[in-house]
Design an enzyme around this catalytic site. Sequence first.
Site, mmCIF file in Angstrom:
data_model
loop_
_atom_site.group_PDB
_atom_site.id
_atom_site.type_symbol
_atom_site.label_atom_id
_atom_site.label_comp_id
_atom_site.label_asym_id
_atom_site.label_seq_id
_atom_site.Cartn_x
_atom_site.Cartn_y
_atom_site.Cartn_z
ATOM 1 N N ILE A 11 0.820 -1.219 0.000
ATOM 2 C CA ILE A 11 0.000 0.000 0.000
ATOM 3 C C ILE A 11 0.855 1.271 0.000
ATOM 4 C CG2 ILE A 11 -0.310 0.299 2.507
ATOM 5 C CD1 ILE A 11 -3.345 0.771 1.832
ATOM 6 N N ASN A 24 -2.683 1.950 15.608
ATOM 7 C CA ASN A 24 -3.140 1.588 16.961
ATOM 8 C C ASN A 24 -3.576 2.883 17.644
ATOM 9 O OD1 ASN A 24 -0.841 2.869 18.346
ATOM 10 N ND2 ASN A 24 0.326 1.191 17.451
ATOM 11 N N GLY A 32 3.805 -4.191 11.170
ATOM 12 C CA GLY A 32 2.882 -4.390 10.046
ATOM 13 C C GLY A 32 2.798 -3.219 9.086
ATOM 14 N N VAL A 33 1.584 -2.982 8.611
ATOM 15 C CA VAL A 33 1.413 -1.908 7.607
ATOM 16 C C VAL A 33 1.693 -0.539 8.235
ATOM 17 C CG1 VAL A 33 -1.096 -1.590 7.944
ATOM 18 C CG2 VAL A 33 -0.073 -1.115 5.720
ATOM 19 N N ASP A 34 1.413 -0.406 9.531
ATOM 20 C CA ASP A 34 1.685 0.851 10.251
ATOM 21 C C ASP A 34 3.179 1.174 10.167
ATOM 22 O OD1 ASP A 34 0.912 1.890 13.709
ATOM 23 O OD2 ASP A 34 1.326 3.037 11.891
ATOM 24 N N TYR A 121 -3.913 -7.852 14.943
ATOM 25 C CA TYR A 121 -5.157 -7.775 15.742
ATOM 26 C C TYR A 121 -6.054 -8.997 15.590
ATOM 27 C CZ TYR A 121 -4.224 -2.994 17.381
ATOM 28 O OH TYR A 121 -3.699 -1.878 18.007
#
Length: 168
Positions: A11, A24, A32-34, A121
């Site tokens: 992404i 979060n 992860g994507v964060d 999650y």
Amino acid sequence: MTQIQVIPGDITQFAGDAIVNAANTTLMGGGGVDGAIHRAAGPALYAACEKFHGCPTGEARITSGFALPAKYIIHTPGPVWRDGRHGEPELLANSYRNSLQLTDEYGCQTVAFPSISTGVYAFPLDQAAPIAIRTIREFLRTAQHVQTVTMVCFDPVTEQAYQTALNA
Ligand code: APR
């Protein structure tokens, strides 16, 4: 004519108007994507996120895309899966809906989502995908600017789950 697309990919490479970050509630980055989005956007993103002093699950906050090709980043903390009986489905739908509303308010025509909450999650993918597609479809009925919503899937299993939900 609005549309929903499901594609494989990373992404952070999405060159549309906005990408959504599966954040979060601290908004201070993570894995992860964060983590990928913070790495690609650069350190200015961290400073921009600090001013929000966090974000409740299911709500959304918008920042510039900084060094990303996308103009904006929408940060939304999805729910942590427990047992499905603690409001997780509704909170996941809220994350999609609130992210889309903010995207629309900023005049974006194209927006990409990762598979919110189905990684760390642990939200079951076969339940998350239909919730996401249903919520996006519902929003597109009354969207003012958003034309195309793209699910960017990081692995083939995730891509299949969203393609199945889209074709249902
Ligand atoms: N592009 C697209 N999707 C990605 C990318 C990427 N570069 N990296 C990971 N993903 C996918 C994962 O494979 C998963 O399908 O994003 C989906 C969501 O997984 P997570 O990133 O683990 O997000 P989530 O399950 O919502 O957990 C959020 O994880 O990283 C921390 O700070 C974050 O605490 C928060 C929690």
